[in-house]
Write an enzyme that holds these catalytic residues in place. Structure first.
Site, PDB file in Angstrom:
ATOM      1  N   HIS A   1      19.919  39.668  14.877  1.00  0.00           N
ATOM      2  CA  HIS A   1      20.591  40.350  13.767  1.00  0.00           C
ATOM      3  C   HIS A   1      20.609  39.453  12.529  1.00  0.00           C
ATOM      4  CE1 HIS A   1      23.083  42.571  17.016  1.00  0.00           C
ATOM      5  NE2 HIS A   1      22.229  43.455  16.504  1.00  0.00           N
TER       6      HIS A   1
ATOM      7  N   LYS B   1      32.718  55.010  21.471  1.00  0.00           N
ATOM      8  CA  LYS B   1      31.888  54.009  22.119  1.00  0.00           C
ATOM      9  C   LYS B   1      32.754  52.821  22.557  1.00  0.00           C
ATOM     10  CE  LYS B   1      27.622  51.435  21.482  1.00  0.00           C
ATOM     11  NZ  LYS B   1      26.539  51.066  20.579  1.00  0.00           N
TER      12      LYS B   1
ATOM     13  N   ARG C   1      12.027  45.500  17.958  1.00  0.00           N
ATOM     14  CA  ARG C   1      11.650  44.541  18.993  1.00  0.00           C
ATOM     15  C   ARG C   1      10.421  45.003  19.761  1.00  0.00           C
ATOM     16  NH1 ARG C   1      17.627  44.668  21.144  1.00  0.00           N
ATOM     17  NH2 ARG C   1      16.852  46.760  21.247  1.00  0.00           N
TER      18      ARG C   1
ATOM     19  N   SER D   1      22.388  42.915  21.938  1.00  0.00           N
ATOM     20  CA  SER D   1      23.800  42.675  22.224  1.00  0.00           C
ATOM     21  C   SER D   1      24.101  42.925  23.695  1.00  0.00           C
ATOM     22  CB  SER D   1      24.680  43.564  21.349  1.00  0.00           C
ATOM     23  OG  SER D   1      24.542  43.210  19.994  1.00  0.00           O
TER      24      SER D   1
END
Length: 167
Positions: free
Chosen positions: A20, A44, A93, A131
């Protein structure tokens, strides 16, 4: 007078990773102001509150004067419009990231025709980072020192490490 170019780097940042941080640094080279926008989604389950995530990002980006930390809920396209942003910056990614991000960029563009999406490929050393991976390693006391900024490492371990037992 030239209009300020504002970009938004949205995400959950639960927790922030070196990946990040790399995307934010690279965004700062292209934009006058970069708003790191923490998604506030009460539905969430996150390890850190929105406020805690904002504070950790603030510590990680304190040497980047053009970075602003904020949070939002709702549609990213609408938030970007409110902030007069010209772009959303996202990191990629793998090919699987691209499919989802491409769909989101088309949706955002449909909702806000003035909004561009810019994709940064991750660096090779950050390709595996997410994460979720950081949280999984931290849960069992693994070494995440090469995954997250050092200034927030204690926060993550204090919150997530369970001694190898899932609670």
């Amino acid at each position: 007078m030239r209009k300020e170019k504002i970009a938004i780097c949205p995400g959950s940042f639960d927790p922030m990773t070196l990946g990040h941080l790399d995307i934010i640094r690279r965004s700062c080279k292209l934009f006058d102001r970069v708003i790191v926008a923490v998604l506030d989604n009460p539905a969430k389950h996150t390890a850190f509150t929105t406020e805690e995530r904002e504070e950790m990002i603030r510590r990680c980006t304190k040497e980047m004067p053009q970075v602003e930390i904020d949070s939002f809920h709702g549609l990213l396209a609408e938030y970007a419009h409110q902030k007069h942003a010209v772009a959303v910056v996202r990191g990629l990614r793998a090919l699987s990231d691209f499919e989802y991000e491409f769909q989101m960029s088309l949706t955002n563009r449909n909702l806000n025709p003035d909004l561009e999406t810019i994709f940064f490929n991750t660096t090779a050393e950050n390709m595996f980072l997410s994460s979720s991976v950081v949280k999984q390693i931290a849960t069992f006391g693994g070494d995440i020192s090469k995954c997250v900024p050092q200034c927030i490492l204690p926060d993550i371990m204090d919150r997530i490490y369970t001694g190898g037992n899932k609670e």
